[in-house]
Design a protein around this motif. Structure first.
Motif, PDB file in Angstrom:
ATOM      1  N   HIS A 589       0.843  -1.194   0.000  1.00 31.35           N
ATOM      2  CA  HIS A 589       0.000   0.000   0.000  1.00 31.35           C
ATOM      3  C   HIS A 589       0.883   1.250   0.000  1.00 31.35           C
ATOM      4  CE1 HIS A 589      -3.801  -2.153   0.520  1.00 31.35           C
ATOM      5  NE2 HIS A 589      -3.178  -2.932   1.390  1.00 31.35           N
ATOM      6  N   ASP A 590       1.790   1.309  -0.941  1.00 29.31           N
ATOM      7  CA  ASP A 590       2.693   2.454  -1.029  1.00 29.31           C
ATOM      8  C   ASP A 590       1.926   3.740  -1.291  1.00 29.31           C
ATOM      9  OD1 ASP A 590       4.787   0.744  -0.641  1.00 29.31           O
ATOM     10  OD2 ASP A 590       5.349   0.603  -2.760  1.00 29.31           O
ATOM     11  N   ASP A 591       0.807   3.646  -2.015  1.00 30.48           N
ATOM     12  CA  ASP A 591       0.034   4.845  -2.316  1.00 30.48           C
ATOM     13  C   ASP A 591      -0.564   5.442  -1.047  1.00 30.48           C
ATOM     14  OD1 ASP A 591      -1.468   2.538  -2.094  1.00 30.48           O
ATOM     15  OD2 ASP A 591      -3.091   3.269  -3.394  1.00 30.48           O
ATOM     16  N   ILE A 592      -0.976   4.578  -0.111  1.00 29.25           N
ATOM     17  CA  ILE A 592      -1.513   5.079   1.154  1.00 29.25           C
ATOM     18  C   ILE A 592      -0.414   5.766   1.956  1.00 29.25           C
ATOM     19  CG2 ILE A 592      -2.530   4.406   3.368  1.00 29.25           C
ATOM     20  CD1 ILE A 592      -3.958   2.144   1.952  1.00 29.25           C
ATOM     21  N   TYR A 593       0.739   5.113   2.040  1.00 28.28           N
ATOM     22  CA  TYR A 593       1.862   5.682   2.791  1.00 28.28           C
ATOM     23  C   TYR A 593       2.253   7.035   2.198  1.00 28.28           C
ATOM     24  CZ  TYR A 593       6.531   6.107   4.849  1.00 28.28           C
ATOM     25  OH  TYR A 593       7.643   6.561   5.515  1.00 28.28           O
ATOM     26  N   SER A 594       2.308   7.110   0.860  1.00 25.41           N
ATOM     27  CA  SER A 594       2.664   8.375   0.209  1.00 25.41           C
ATOM     28  C   SER A 594       1.655   9.460   0.549  1.00 25.41           C
ATOM     29  CB  SER A 594       2.732   8.180  -1.311  1.00 25.41           C
ATOM     30  OG  SER A 594       3.753   7.264  -1.659  1.00 25.41           O
ATOM     31  N   VAL A 596      -0.218   9.655   3.258  1.00 27.53           N
ATOM     32  CA  VAL A 596      -0.046  10.049   4.663  1.00 27.53           C
ATOM     33  C   VAL A 596       1.115  11.028   4.791  1.00 27.53           C
ATOM     34  CG1 VAL A 596       0.570   9.230   6.971  1.00 27.53           C
ATOM     35  CG2 VAL A 596      -1.049   7.930   5.583  1.00 27.53           C
ATOM     36  N   LYS A 597       2.219  10.720   4.124  1.00 25.43           N
ATOM     37  CA  LYS A 597       3.389  11.584   4.225  1.00 25.43           C
ATOM     38  C   LYS A 597       3.141  12.942   3.567  1.00 25.43           C
ATOM     39  CE  LYS A 597       5.485   8.771   6.716  1.00 25.43           C
ATOM     40  NZ  LYS A 597       5.465   9.080   8.155  1.00 25.43           N
ATOM     41  N   PHE A 598       2.421  12.954   2.460  1.00 29.06           N
ATOM     42  CA  PHE A 598       2.085  14.231   1.824  1.00 29.06           C
ATOM     43  C   PHE A 598       1.225  15.063   2.762  1.00 29.06           C
ATOM     44  CE2 PHE A 598      -0.588  17.016  -0.715  1.00 29.06           C
ATOM     45  CZ  PHE A 598       0.349  17.649  -1.528  1.00 29.06           C
ATOM     46  N   PHE A 599       0.258  14.420   3.403  1.00 31.69           N
ATOM     47  CA  PHE A 599      -0.612  15.112   4.357  1.00 31.69           C
ATOM     48  C   PHE A 599       0.210  15.749   5.477  1.00 31.69           C
ATOM     49  CE2 PHE A 599      -2.335  14.457   8.656  1.00 31.69           C
ATOM     50  CZ  PHE A 599      -3.378  15.383   8.659  1.00 31.69           C
ATOM     51  N   GLY A 600       1.100  14.950   6.105  1.00 28.32           N
ATOM     52  CA  GLY A 600       1.839  15.454   7.266  1.00 28.32           C
ATOM     53  C   GLY A 600       2.995  16.356   6.901  1.00 28.32           C
ATOM     54  N   ASP A 601       3.828  15.926   5.938  1.00 30.88           N
ATOM     55  CA  ASP A 601       5.062  16.651   5.641  1.00 30.88           C
ATOM     56  C   ASP A 601       4.828  17.921   4.842  1.00 30.88           C
ATOM     57  OD1 ASP A 601       6.104  14.402   6.783  1.00 30.88           O
ATOM     58  OD2 ASP A 601       7.113  13.661   4.990  1.00 30.88           O
ATOM     59  N   PRO A 888      -1.057  13.502  -4.222  1.00 32.61           N
ATOM     60  CA  PRO A 888      -1.343  12.099  -4.581  1.00 32.61           C
ATOM     61  C   PRO A 888      -2.278  11.952  -5.774  1.00 32.61           C
ATOM     62  CG  PRO A 888      -1.501  12.421  -2.220  1.00 32.61           C
ATOM     63  CD  PRO A 888      -1.359  13.790  -2.821  1.00 32.61           C
ATOM     64  N   ASP A 889      -3.076  12.983  -6.054  1.00 35.50           N
ATOM     65  CA  ASP A 889      -3.995  12.916  -7.193  1.00 35.50           C
ATOM     66  C   ASP A 889      -3.353  13.392  -8.490  1.00 35.50           C
ATOM     67  OD1 ASP A 889      -6.091  11.963  -5.606  1.00 35.50           O
ATOM     68  OD2 ASP A 889      -6.627  13.996  -4.992  1.00 35.50           O
TER      69      ASP A 889
END
Length: 930
Positions: A589-594, A596-601, A888-889
């Motif tokens: 689920h690399d897309d989910i991890y990416s 999450v990181k975009f959201f936080g970072d 991500p989109d």
């Protein structure tokens, strides 16, 4: 005419091509383990170096003997002749007449080049090439005697690989090549002797002589085996990896000058190959389908109402995979042919024009011409040359190197295949030298007068002491001494613990697999670990939210964050949310991890901590303690620092110091049009434990960092502005210690000429002039050190953490050393190679080795020393995370966009640059990447 040399840009560059000298005894006395006396290079000598001349040998630490995977070789005594090789293609009009039409210089595969040259030497002109010359597969040929090429020292030869008759299947005459050989240089091996004795600079003659000897030792194995630059591979003990791939074991070998001697570095290597055999088996393997009659039927176009068959998306993916694979065709001999792509239709529906007029399907043509129908006429064809060939008639030739990224799910299989305990690795290497390479039995090696000692070299090493690590006063123990690169946190607290003010939990796993009770147990274990380490937790029962993994994760997290803030405000709680905990589902689920990181970072600017659901279900206290290490530094804390007294050179109060690390990562093989990412991290506190980071995007596969001046300026600015605990007393740094990762030795000069001025420019723009030390840290080398016996190694059988080597196999004149800074876990540990390119701080060898070792202990994520200094490690992590700095989109990373047929597509690069988002302002001075 200057000789043409095949440059190695694989990350090793000069990596063997740097030499050795005979040196006077060092301060610790005596000579090297194999008898050559050691002396330092003469300062101010006529000998030119790229990096800093060695100021001293290290003397600190316990001296021990170690084995190294290097084998001593003699320098040839005879003149070596260097020839240039150029290929031209001859076009054939008919079987009876050959006509040369505007001959064009050809760039052919190395294997084909080798075959052409072998045919030229053994069939076309054996009288000219006796004894046989050696050839590098590209431009360079070397001979141990003068070749009789006439008064111009050049000659042309016509070579056909398939004899003189036409191909019976096509009626076409064979391709012929004109090979032009021209002498360009005469090499006196005395230059190598002078070089290893320290009386010769590393000039073009030395480089060419080293290249010649490398070609000499590789010639025989590359004629007999699959090869890739410096390694060759055999199928003995191969492993079927799946996904159309298999692993082969190989041997790496490279001539490299040592101190007072020439050495051959030999190591084990692993080759990724296409699965050999019927092409349809490879195709099913790529699709992860078993070999079954029903599955074979899937290799056909999917039509409406059809249960089996490939969708157009799967067909494109398979077509991309088989592009470039070589196959032989049933009934057309053993000559390999190159696949271009997969057809869009099956053999029954793929039509082509007949010479005599009319059209016919591929399947019908095969039935008529061979009098045998296809078993699977609906299956796809592959395009080869100008024709279509049914899959079932193609066989993948063995030993084809697959230049593809290893599927993430297969990484562990590759690691397991490649991993060997030190004692087993050294045994396999020595066995390979004595029984496979067999230098003494090679005609090529003998005719050039090279003799190789088949026993591994034994040299001196030193084991230096680790720094004393300092923890907070709230625990039972405030200082400790690491043992073999590790320690534990029991009874200790962070030196600067932070507070988790408010948080919330997002669970992306299904509720029945990870219940709310599981979530509460996870929080209890995590928060207990944080409190034991001295952290505070204001709310130990944050909200737990279950989210569908298919949702737009960034929007969902933002919505939950807004609702949580509103709920806190309604309760009169003014604390901000400073941590978001995300439980990831199992699987890729690399897309989910990416997201999450975009959201936080990038998007919101809040610390995020991801954990796997399955890991949390079985987690012990140690797991949560390790997670607490990450969370504390993400929130701005410091876990541990080296005791100042153990590394005075780093914590000199008269010389406030910034330590920086820089790295570049490139796109995976085959990902054309994708950019490279750069990162620089820098310490912003007086204890070099807290780091800020800057990342950027630049031209694909460009190693030098374009915007290094701006990136360094930003980090210096953060250092000057930081109000940490303790604050930096003198905000004007007096020293910058810059560790650069990822550059090959062949690029050292470019780093000095291009990147060092940018670091200086950043300082000048701040109106400061700190003394700069620039060190390249390399891991892509093949030197390995082995303890003399099991009881001299650590529990894994490796040399213990703190093992340093700066003699014999190190550079004879330039300031470099090998440091094995971490304790072994699995397999054979690889030391880091440090090369000092610039040093205005005038460090001694002992000072720089101890300083580097200490920086390997401040990696915040673990209670172990790591293999490279923490800032370099951080830079690598930041580079990887930079790929998440896109919405991500965005369509940039879709299969149909953001790519091109060339790596320097400027419009695509501009699109990546334009859409790249920097780190959120609130996290600019935090270790969000931990």
């Amino acid at each position: 005419m200057a000789p043409r040399i095949s440059r190695d840009t694989s990350g090793r560059g000069r990596g063997g091509g740097r030499g050795g000298i005979q040196q006077q005894a060092s301060d610790r006395g005596g000579s090297s383990a194999n008898g050559a006396s050691l002396r330092l290079p003469t300062q101010g000598s006529h000998i030119a170096t790229v990096g800093v001349k060695r100021p001293s040998f290290g003397t600190v630490g316990k001296v021990v003997k170690v084995k190294v995977n290097a084998f001593e070789a003699t320098v040839p005594q005879t003149i070596i002749r260097h020839y240039d090789v150029i290929f031209y293609l001859l076009h054939e009009f008919s079987l009876s007449q050959s006509v040369l039409i505007s001959p064009s210089e050809q760039t052919l595969p190395q294997r084909m080049n080798m075959e052409i040259i072998h045919a030229m030497q053994t069939i076309v002109a054996p009288d000219v090439f006796t004894p046989l010359a050696v050839y590098d597969g590209r431009k360079n040929m070397f001979a141990a005697r003068e070749l009789p090429l006439g008064p111009t020292a050049s000659a042309e030869f016509i070579v056909s690989l398939n004899g003189t008759s036409a191909n019976p299947a096509t009626g076409r005459p064979p391709k012929s090549y004109k090979v032009k050989i021209k002498k360009v240089n005469t090499l006196n091996p005395e230059v190598l002797q002078r070089f290893v004795q320290g009386d010769q600079s590393h000039d073009n003659d030395v480089l060419t002589a080293i290249t010649a000897l490398n070609v000499v030792i590789r010639m025989e194995p590359t004629m007999r085996h699959t090869f890739n630059i410096r390694s060759f591979f055999t199928d003995a003990g191969k492993l079927h990896l799946g996904c159309g791939l298999e692993l082969w074991q190989g041997l790496f070998q490279s001539i490299r000058p040592g101190m007072g001697r020439m050495l051959i570095n030999v190591d084990l290597s692993t080759g990724l190959m296409y699965r050999a055999g019927p092409l349809w088996e490879l195709c099913l393997d790529v699709l992860k389908e078993s070999i079954h009659e029903r599955n074979i039927a899937k290799l056909q176009p999917k039509t409406s109402g059809q249960q089996f068959g490939l969708s157009d998306t799967d067909r494109r993916l398979l077509s991309k995979f088989v592009n470039g694979v070589k196959v032989t065709i049933q009934g057309q001999g053993d000559t390999p042919r190159l696949i271009k792509k997969l057809s869009e239709k099956g053999a029954k529906d793929s039509m082509f024009q007949l010479r005599e007029g009319g059209t016919i399907s591929v399947a019908e043509y095969i039935r008529k011409s061979r009098n045998v129908p296809l078993r699977y006429p609906n299956n796809f064809c592959v395009e080869i040359g100008q024709g279509l060939i049914p899959i079932e008639l193609c066989t993948v030739t063995p030993g084809q190197i697959a230049r593809k990224q290893i599927p993430s799910e297969k990484t562990q299989d590759v690691v397991k295949f490649s991993t060997k305990k030190p004692i087993n690795r050294l045994s396999a290497i020595v066995d390979g030298v004595q029984n496979i390479l067999s230098y003494g039995q090679s005609e090529y090696v003998r005719q050039f007068g090279v003799n190789v000692n088949p026993e591994a070299l034994v040299i001196d090493a030193r084991i230096i002491s680790p720094p004393t690590m300092k923890y907070g006063r709230g625990g039972n123990q405030s200082t400790l001494q690491p043992r073999n690169g590790s320690w534990n946190m029991i009874g200790k607290q962070f030196i600067s613990p932070m507070t988790i003010k408010q948080s919330f939990v997002v669970v992306l796993e299904q509720r029945n697999r990870f219940t709310e009770n599981h979530a509460r147990n996870m929080l209890k274990g995590l928060f207990n670990a944080c409190k034991l380490a001295g952290m505070k937790v204001n709310n130990e029962e944050p909200g737990v939210h279950y989210v569908n993994g298919q949702a737009r994760i960034v929007d969902v997290l933002k919505d939950i964050g807004r609702r949580t803030i509103a709920e806190l405000q309604a309760k009169g709680i003014k604390d901000t949310i400073n941590l978001v905990i995300v439980i990831l589902p199992e699987g890729g689920h690399d897309d989910i991890y990416s997201g999450v990181k975009f959201f936080g970072d990038v998007s919101v600017g809040v610390a995020t901590q991801c954990m796997r659901a399955l890991k949390c279900l079985s987690a012990k206290d140690q797991y949560f303690a390790n997670v607490a290490l990450k969370i504390n530094v993400k929130l701005g804390g410091v876990n541990t620092v080296p005791e100042a007294s153990s590394i005075n050179d780093l914590f000199d109060p008269r010389n406030p110091t910034i330590v920086m690390g820089a790295d570049v990562i490139h796109p995976a093989p085959g990902a054309e049009g994708r950019p490279s990412y750069t990162a620089v991290v820098g310490s912003i506190d007086s204890k070099v434990a807290k780091y800020a980071a800057v990342s950027n995007v630049q031209t694909s596969r460009q190693e030098l960092i374009s915007d290094l001046d701006k990136m360094c300026w930003s980090l210096i600015n953060k250092y000057k502005e930081h109000k940490g605990d303790p604050p930096v007393k003198n905000a004007r740094p007096a020293r910058i210690i810059f560790f650069r990762d990822g550059v090959s030795e062949g690029q050292f000069k470019q780093v000095l000429e291009s990147e060092l001025p940018l670091i200086k420019k950043a300082c000048a723009d701040h109106n400061i002039s700190p003394k700069i030390t620039l060190i390249v840290v390399g891991k892509r080398h093949h030197i390995r050190f082995f303890p003399m016996s099991q009881n001299q190694g650590d529990s894994s059988g490796n040399c213990p953490a703190g093992t340093v080597v700066d003699t014999v196999v190190a550079h004879p004149m330039e300031f470099d050393f090998y440091l094995q800074s971490h304790g072994g876990l699995l397999g054979t540990s690889r030391s880091a190679h440090y090369s000092v390119l610039h040093d205005e701080n005038k460090f001694t060898a002992d000072a720089l080795q101890s300083l580097s070792f200490a920086l390997c202990h401040v990696y915040a994520r673990s209670t172990r020393s790591v293999s490279i200094p923490a800032p370099v490690y951080y830079a690598d992590i930041v580079c990887s995370r930079a790929r998440n700095h896109y919405d991500p989109d965005s369509t940039l990373f879709s299969s149909e966009s953001g790519t091109s047929d060339g790596s320097n597509d400027q419009p695509a690069l501009e699109a990546y640059k334009r859409n790249f988002r920097g780190i959120h302002k609130s996290l600019e001075s935090s270790m969000y990447f931990s």
